[in-house]
Design a protein around this motif. Structure first.
Motif, PDB file in Angstrom:
ATOM      1  N   ASP A  54       0.801  -1.270  -0.082  1.00 22.65           N
ATOM      2  CA  ASP A  54       0.007   0.044   0.080  1.00 22.65           C
ATOM      3  C   ASP A  54       0.762   1.285   0.129  1.00 22.65           C
ATOM      4  N   ILE A  55       1.973   1.231  -0.883  1.00 25.15           N
ATOM      5  CA  ILE A  55       3.000   2.486  -0.576  1.00 25.15           C
ATOM      6  C   ILE A  55       2.383   3.697  -0.987  1.00 25.15           C
ATOM      7  N   ASN A  56       1.569   4.091  -1.704  1.00 25.63           N
ATOM      8  CA  ASN A  56       1.119   5.456  -2.098  1.00 25.63           C
ATOM      9  C   ASN A  56       0.401   5.845  -0.757  1.00 25.63           C
ATOM     10  N   ARG A  57      -0.504   5.040  -0.241  1.00 26.82           N
ATOM     11  CA  ARG A  57      -1.224   5.606   0.891  1.00 26.82           C
ATOM     12  C   ARG A  57      -0.419   5.818   2.273  1.00 26.82           C
ATOM     13  N   VAL A  58       0.559   4.961   2.280  1.00 28.86           N
ATOM     14  CA  VAL A  58       1.458   4.960   3.365  1.00 28.86           C
ATOM     15  C   VAL A  58       2.528   5.849   3.522  1.00 28.86           C
ATOM     16  N   LEU A  59       2.720   6.121   2.403  1.00 31.14           N
ATOM     17  CA  LEU A  59       4.010   7.126   2.049  1.00 31.14           C
ATOM     18  C   LEU A  59       3.788   8.556   2.708  1.00 31.14           C
ATOM     19  N   GLY A  60       2.768   8.973   2.467  1.00 26.24           N
ATOM     20  CA  GLY A  60       2.208  10.473   3.013  1.00 26.24           C
ATOM     21  C   GLY A  60       2.203  10.426   4.540  1.00 26.24           C
ATOM     22  N   THR A  61       1.500   9.326   5.016  1.00 27.78           N
ATOM     23  CA  THR A  61       1.427   9.246   6.503  1.00 27.78           C
ATOM     24  C   THR A  61       2.983   9.112   7.097  1.00 27.78           C
ATOM     25  N   LEU A  62       3.989   8.484   6.458  1.00 19.06           N
ATOM     26  CA  LEU A  62       5.023   8.272   6.961  1.00 19.06           C
ATOM     27  C   LEU A  62       5.899   9.682   6.889  1.00 19.06           C
ATOM     28  N   HIS A  63       5.820  10.237   5.904  1.00 16.08           N
ATOM     29  CA  HIS A  63       6.309  11.698   5.606  1.00 16.08           C
ATOM     30  C   HIS A  63       5.759  12.800   6.920  1.00 16.08           C
ATOM     31  N   GLU A  64       4.521  12.747   7.070  1.00 12.95           N
ATOM     32  CA  GLU A  64       3.995  13.344   7.929  1.00 12.95           C
ATOM     33  C   GLU A  64       4.619  13.258   9.208  1.00 12.95           C
ATOM     34  N   LEU A  65       4.767  11.935   9.853  1.00 14.86           N
ATOM     35  CA  LEU A  65       5.010  11.509  11.105  1.00 14.86           C
ATOM     36  C   LEU A  65       6.663  12.024  11.105  1.00 14.86           C
ATOM     37  N   ARG A  66       7.230  11.879  10.210  1.00 12.12           N
ATOM     38  CA  ARG A  66       8.839  12.249  10.083  1.00 12.12           C
ATOM     39  C   ARG A  66       8.990  13.787  10.263  1.00 12.12           C
ATOM     40  N   ILE A 117       9.228  12.538  14.391  1.00 12.52           N
ATOM     41  CA  ILE A 117       9.406  10.845  14.853  1.00 12.52           C
ATOM     42  C   ILE A 117      10.235  10.274  14.130  1.00 12.52           C
ATOM     43  N   SER A 118      10.729   9.268  14.483  1.00 13.65           N
ATOM     44  CA  SER A 118      11.603   8.302  13.756  1.00 13.65           C
ATOM     45  C   SER A 118      10.974   7.165  13.258  1.00 13.65           C
ATOM     46  N   ILE A 119      11.189   6.511  12.159  1.00 13.87           N
ATOM     47  CA  ILE A 119      10.595   5.318  11.746  1.00 13.87           C
ATOM     48  C   ILE A 119      11.638   4.248  11.546  1.00 13.87           C
ATOM     49  N   SER A 120      11.185   3.021  11.880  1.00 16.62           N
ATOM     50  CA  SER A 120      12.178   1.934  11.632  1.00 16.62           C
ATOM     51  C   SER A 120      11.217   0.661  11.061  1.00 16.62           C
ATOM     52  N   VAL A 121      12.137   0.046   9.999  1.00 15.98           N
ATOM     53  CA  VAL A 121      11.517  -1.056   9.469  1.00 15.98           C
ATOM     54  C   VAL A 121      11.628  -2.277  10.193  1.00 15.98           C
ATOM     55  N   ASP A 122      10.731  -3.022  10.626  1.00 11.91           N
ATOM     56  CA  ASP A 122      10.765  -4.051  11.618  1.00 11.91           C
ATOM     57  C   ASP A 122      10.856  -5.418  10.684  1.00 11.91           C
ATOM     58  N   ASP A 123      11.533  -6.555  11.277  1.00  5.93           N
ATOM     59  CA  ASP A 123      11.374  -7.910  10.532  1.00  5.93           C
ATOM     60  C   ASP A 123      12.235  -7.865   9.359  1.00  5.93           C
ATOM     61  N   LEU A 136      12.805   0.255   0.027  1.00 11.73           N
ATOM     62  CA  LEU A 136      13.626   1.098   0.948  1.00 11.73           C
ATOM     63  C   LEU A 136      13.930   2.397   0.688  1.00 11.73           C
ATOM     64  N   LYS A 137      14.573   2.185  -0.450  1.00 16.88           N
ATOM     65  CA  LYS A 137      15.023   3.604  -1.208  1.00 16.88           C
ATOM     66  C   LYS A 137      14.063   4.783  -1.033  1.00 16.88           C
ATOM     67  N   LYS A 138      12.624   4.500  -1.453  1.00 19.31           N
ATOM     68  CA  LYS A 138      11.701   5.372  -1.344  1.00 19.31           C
ATOM     69  C   LYS A 138      11.143   5.769  -0.220  1.00 19.31           C
ATOM     70  N   LEU A 139      11.524   5.031   0.815  1.00 19.18           N
ATOM     71  CA  LEU A 139      10.696   5.349   2.237  1.00 19.18           C
ATOM     72  C   LEU A 139      11.458   6.295   2.927  1.00 19.18           C
ATOM     73  N   PRO A 140      10.695   7.021   3.837  1.00 18.42           N
ATOM     74  CA  PRO A 140      11.202   7.873   4.746  1.00 18.42           C
ATOM     75  C   PRO A 140      11.413   7.244   6.090  1.00 18.42           C
ATOM     76  N   VAL A 141      12.729   6.455   6.123  1.00 16.88           N
ATOM     77  CA  VAL A 141      12.845   5.729   7.297  1.00 16.88           C
ATOM     78  C   VAL A 141      14.283   6.000   7.916  1.00 16.88           C
ATOM     79  N   ASP A 142      14.482   5.756   8.992  1.00 17.68           N
ATOM     80  CA  ASP A 142      15.752   5.876   9.890  1.00 17.68           C
ATOM     81  C   ASP A 142      16.651   4.672  10.193  1.00 17.68           C
TER      82      ASP A 142
END
Ligand code: C2E
Ligand code: CA
Ligand code: CA
Ligand code: CA
Length: 279
Positions: free
Chosen positions: A158-170, A174-180, A191-197
């Motif tokens: 669901d990348i398009n939907r989730v991307l906006g939310t992640l940017h807003e949190l960032r 707030i930091s974001i990590s990718v689990d598992d 991973l390259k497209k995602l706003p994660v730390d």
């Protein structure tokens, strides 16, 4: 033989019903447990690569069922996700975790952030940002001391939907990590497209190193790829000194696992962070 067959089917049906009934009952129990002290949160410390300094802690929800005792989150989180109870449950964990982190950071010189797991349904919830703001406001925790853990699968689906939310949190700090990390597919591209730390290497890969050549190469690849994207790498499920030393050799940044500390109460975290501010 015919009769035998019918009995087998009958037996099979009963089995399915029993399982469905158990799930239904567990879900009803969970609904009742929401907001009660049957549900509580434990914290597992995250350490630097030498295993000396506490750098964070992951909030892990616990359910003490009145008759069944401790029920594993591996059992009740998927149920809550299916029924939608996860939104209420996740909101409560978020609030509790922020309150606890604000408490253990009160007299600590170096702040120690808290990480909270977000389920796929929470990440897709239009009220997520509201719930996060609410938890921060209620606790007084600075957003810089909150990290949210997401899984790769939800992002990929669901990348398009989730991307906006992640940017807003960032943008809130707030930091974001990718689990598992490593258990999903196509992860490198996304991973390259995602706003994660941070990426957290799944426990299943850490289990058999050093020794399993496949897993050794995989971990090496994840670390070098993550570092080339300027992400921090946390290894989960570190249980032995051999694993720690191996991960250190490969340049892993942080460790989480029974070798360094099991999940414990918020009070335990206060003790761990206080020890630090004294040295
Ligand atoms: P996870 O997010 O991958 O959390 C790490 C799990 O590994 C935790 O299990 C932790 O207790 C366990 N663990 C940590 N170190 C070691 C180790 O050295 N060896 C072994 N064998 N295990 C270790 P736990 O607490 O049973 O949680 C299981 C899963 O349930 C979590 O996996 C997470 O996916 C989910 N979960 C837990 N709390 C929450 C929550 O508040 N919200 C959501 N959405 N999911 C949660
Ligand atoms: Ca996690
Ligand atoms: Ca994990
Ligand atoms: Ca997991």
């Amino acid at each position: 033989a015919k009769r035998h067959g019918r009995n087998a089917i009958q037996y099979f049906d009963d089995g399915i019903n029993r399982e469905a009934q158990q799930r239904l009952q567990l879900n009803e129990g969970l609904r009742r447990a929401l907001g009660s002290d049957e549900l509580f949160v434990e914290y597992q410390p995250r350490y630097d690569i030498s295993g000396l300094k506490v750098l964070g802690a992951e909030a892990l929800v616990r359910w003490r069922h009145p008759e069944q005792g401790l029920v594993s989150p591996m059992t009740f989180i998927p149920l809550a996700e299916e029924s939608g109870l996860i939104l209420e449950l996740g909101g409560q964990v978020l609030r509790q975790a922020c309150v606890a982190a604000q408490q253990w950071n009160r007299d600590s010189l170096t702040p120690v952030p808290v990480s909270v797991n977000l389920s796929p349904r929470q990440l897709r919830d239009p009220d997520l940002i509201g719930a996060v703001c609410d938890a921060l406001q209620h606790s007084g925790l600075p957003p810089e001391l909150l990290e949210l853990e997401i899984t790769e699968t939800v992002v990929i689906e669901d990348i398009n939907r989730v991307l906006g939310t992640l940017h807003e949190l960032r943008d809130m700090g707030i930091s974001i990590s990718v689990d598992d990390f490593g258990t999903g597919y196509s992860s490198l591209i996304y991973l390259k497209k995602l706003p994660v730390d941070t990426v957290k290497i799944d426990r299943s890969f850490v289990n058999d190193v050093p020794g399993s050549t496949d897993d050794e190469y995989l971990i090496e690849a994840i670390i070098s790829m993550a570092h080339s994207l300027r992400l921090r790498v946390v290894a989960e499920g570190v249980e032995t000194e051999e694993q720690r030393a191996f991960l250190q050799r490969l340049g892993c940044d942080e460790l989480q696992g029974y070798l360094l500390g099991r999940p414990g109460s918020a009070e335990t975290m206060i003790g761990l962070t206080r020890d630090r501010s004294r040295d």
